[in-house]
Design an enzyme around this catalytic site. Structure first.
Site, mmCIF file in Angstrom:
data_model
loop_
_atom_site.group_PDB
_atom_site.id
_atom_site.type_symbol
_atom_site.label_atom_id
_atom_site.label_comp_id
_atom_site.label_asym_id
_atom_site.label_seq_id
_atom_site.Cartn_x
_atom_site.Cartn_y
_atom_site.Cartn_z
ATOM 1 N N GLY A 156 0.965 -1.241 0.076
ATOM 2 C CA GLY A 156 0.067 -0.067 0.209
ATOM 3 C C GLY A 156 0.795 1.321 0.153
ATOM 4 O O GLY A 156 0.277 2.341 0.413
ATOM 5 N N GLY A 157 1.892 1.114 -0.544
ATOM 6 C CA GLY A 157 3.248 2.276 -0.687
ATOM 7 C C GLY A 157 3.215 2.951 0.649
ATOM 8 O O GLY A 157 3.462 4.221 0.871
ATOM 9 N N SER A 202 5.231 -5.500 -2.445
ATOM 10 C CA SER A 202 5.297 -4.016 -2.699
ATOM 11 C C SER A 202 5.841 -3.371 -1.555
ATOM 12 O O SER A 202 7.174 -3.646 -1.098
ATOM 13 C CB SER A 202 3.922 -3.502 -3.217
ATOM 14 O OG SER A 202 3.901 -2.262 -3.689
#
Ligand SMILES: *[C@@H]1O[C@H](CO)[C@@H](O)[C@H](O)[C@H]1NC(C)=O
Ligand SMILES: *[C@@H]1O[C@H](CO)[C@@H](O)[C@H](O)[C@H]1NC(C)=O
Ligand SMILES: *[C@@H]1O[C@H](CO)[C@@H](O)[C@H](O)[C@H]1NC(C)=O
Ligand SMILES: *[C@@H]1O[C@H](CO)[C@@H](O)[C@H](O)[C@H]1NC(C)=O
Ligand SMILES: *[C@@H]1O[C@H](CO)[C@@H](O)[C@H](O)[C@H]1NC(C)=O
Ligand SMILES: *[C@@H]1O[C@H](CO)[C@@H](O)[C@H](O)[C@H]1NC(C)=O
Ligand SMILES: CC(=O)N[C@H]1CO[C@H](CO)[C@@H](O)[C@@H]1O
Length: 536
Positions: free
Chosen positions: A124-125, A204
């Site tokens: 989710g960055g 991520s």
């Protein structure tokens, strides 16, 4: 009668082992939680608090121990996930009170089972919780009920990453994650798990988190994890605390908190008031806000160096690791309307503010865009930009870690490329996009979804689900992806300095080893050479 008699004989016969099984009511000392046994032989405990609610004075503070509660709590419902940046301020799915984890364990585990533990860090960055509530039963069933799964929420955006450099601790979102790993050390044996056999996974920003836990505090090994499986590790721009001061000041100004006591002013606001202002601003010198502004910073404590430098220096925790990526990691990020070279370069500058015009020029040489007329439905520089961004932020940094692991004595360094094509994703022009394999790893019913249609039973990629689960279960259990690999899939050979090769997951679940082509190597060599100047 006969049947009843047989049944009770069976119950009596199996009673001694039943008695040893982990009770769904688990005593965590600060609370007791009652889990829910499922029909598939797995018990789930949902919404366990692993830290105190990060509210009031604990907003922008490191996670504290959870409060004591005397009455047993029914662990049947997942906790809310954490407040996101650029979100709808009125959503009820999220809350500032979000520090919860879920445990999934085989119901027949006993306190002596010492099962391998897989702790997954969602992405989710660092600005949202992108995959809260992953259902661990799919992967556990793929292991024949022989592993334990833990998933959790952690603070993101300003709640996880704001710092004023004086009165706040930085990197609290990462500290939340570490709090979970400490919780696992203290409590996972009560669920049948082995605290000395913990594999951290993530995709991520979750994979970026893995890399940051590896380099944290200069690479001091606290024994919190023993192997790592990172999907699409991100190497974003990393600022120092003082370089990030503008983010703090900007939020304080917009919140009406300018003055001598900004921190207590910010803490006095409701989360709704903050959410209304929880938006990004450009990096100094850039034109547009980056996709993800708040994030880990070098605070000379949790992070003492740029991750790229720490890996080059060998200052990281040396454990067996998988670092791999998807074929088209940039497509979901690059704006599909990108139609000029200038727009492509500007987007890169907006994410990597320290890049120079000379460096952009070199990237333009390395990523030419000859087929500009093949883009009737999108801007003609979308795919070019996707390639630059996908390789700079994800794919090349992954290879850097693969290589530095081996150079520093960790032979168990594995790389992969997920190249499983789904008809709809292809038709949408996404190629094989960022983190697509997460839906396969946990099974298409078990992630936030919607998973690609071809991954579901009967679909052409249903087999790829079994294949990736086989490798991951093997790695989780033995730190070697081959031990229990599935049904004819290829031997996954480790990365070596000489053999830069990776496992290729192809459409339909076919697998093979592939070597990096010369063009990719050349591009990554350049990208690596500028990574430090870009603050990665
Ligand atoms: C839970 O464990 C703690 C620490 O061992 C113990 O003091 C407490 O009595 C236990 N609670 C229950 C209900 O058994
Ligand atoms: C639990 O059940 C699985 C099969 O579902 C079996 O392989 C395993 O040995 C059992 N574990 C224990 C501790 O009984
Ligand atoms: C996970 O999946 C299993 C099997 O479908 C189901 O019984 C269980 O309720 C699910 N858990 C959650 C949290 O959705
Ligand atoms: C699960 O059971 C199947 C069927 O017996 C076997 O082929 C496979 O290797 C087992 N996997 C694990 C991880 O034990
Ligand atoms: C801020 O602090 C300075 C120095 O203590 C003081 O002179 C000034 O009046 C204060 N400003 C406000 C707005 O309170
Ligand atoms: C790694 O591989 C090399 C070459 O095969 C071998 O000499 C070395 O002992 C291995 N190191 C470890 C930690 O297994
Ligand atoms: C609100 C608050 O605690 N402010 C303090 C922040 O740190 C500076 C310097 O250490 C203090 O002077 C402030 O009082």
């Amino acid at each position: 009668m006969r049947a009843n008699f047989a049944l009770s004989a069976l119950l009596v016969a199996s009673f001694p082992s039943l008695a040893l099984c982990v009770n769904p009511l688990v005593n965590l000392t600060y609370s007791q939680y009652i889990g829910q046994p499922l029909a598939n032989g797995i018990t789930q405990w949902l919404g366990i608090r692993y830290a105190a609610p990060p509210l009031g004075d604990l907003r922008f503070a490191p996670p504290q121990d959870p409060p004591f509660s005397a009455t047993p709590l029914v662990a049947k419902k997942q906790g809310k996930f954490c407040l996101k940046t650029n979100g709808n301020p009125y959503t009820t799915a999220t809350s500032e009170d979000c520090l919860f984890l879920d445990v999934y364990a085989p119901s027949n585990a006993t306190a002596q089972s010492k099962l391998p533990v897989f702790v997954f860090i969602q992405g989710g960055g660092f600005n949202s919780n992108s995959d809260p509530n992953i259902n661990g039963t799919g992967l556990i069933m793929a292991s024949n009920n022989s592993i334990i799964f833990v998933t959790f929420n952690y603070r993101v955006g300003p709640y996880g990453f704001l710092t004023d450099g004086k009165n706040t601790t930085a990197n609290n979102g990462l500290r939340d994650q570490r709090k979970v790993l400490e919780w696992v050390q203290k409590h996972i044996a009560k669920f049948g798990g082995d605290p000395d056999h913990v594999v951290i996974g993530g995709a991520s920003a979750g994979a970026a988190s893995i890399s940051l836990h590896m380099v944290a505090n200069g690479g001091i090994d606290r024994g919190l994890f023993h192997a790592a499986a990172a999907e699409s590790v991100a190497f974003p721009t990393i600022l120092t605390v003082s370089e990030s001061q503008y983010q703090y000041d900007n939020l304080a100004i917009r919140m009406g908190c300018a003055g001598n006591n900004t921190l207590s002013c910010l803490r006095s606001k409701t989360s709704l008031q903050i959410q209304k202002q929880n938006t990004n601003v450009p990096y100094p010198g850039s034109s547009n806000a980056p996709l993800y502004m708040w994030g880990p910073v070098i605070d000379n404590d949790f992070l003492v160096e740029l991750p790229h430098v720490s890996f080059l220096d060998g200052s990281f925790i040396k454990v067996p690791a998988i670092f791999g990526d998807d074929t088209n990691g940039g497509t979901i990020f690059a704006p599909d309307g990108t139609s000029t070279k200038g727009e492509s370069n500007q987007f890169i500058k907006d994410q990597f503010p320290y890049i120079t015009v000379e460096q952009l020029g070199k990237l333009n040489e390395l990523y030419p865009n000859p087929a500009q007329d093949l883009c009737p439905k999108s801007g003609c520089w979308w795919r070019q930009l996707s390639n630059v961004y996908g390789e700079m932020r994800y794919m090349c940094p992954g290879f850097l870690v693969n290589t530095e692991m081996v150079r520093n004595g960790v032979n168990a360094s594995y790389s992969y490329r997920w190249n499983v094509e789904d008809a709809q994703q292809m038709a949408d022009g996404l190629g094989v996009p960022h983190t697509a394999e997460v839906d396969a790893l946990f099974g298409p019913y078990n992630t936030r979804g919607p998973a690609p249609a071809s991954y579901f039973p009967g679909g052409i990629n249903a087999h790829a689900v079994l294949v990736i689960q086989g490798y991951w279960v093997s790695f989780i259990k033995t730190f070697d992806p081959n031990a229990y690999r599935c049904c004819g899939s290829a031997e996954w050979k480790p990365w070596t300095e000489k053999l830069n090769h990776r496992l290729l997951f192809d459409t339909g679940g076919k697998t093979s080893m592939e070597s990096l082509d010369a063009g990719l190597k050349e591009r990554c060599q350049y990208v690596d050479s500028i990574a430090v100047s870009l603050h990665q």
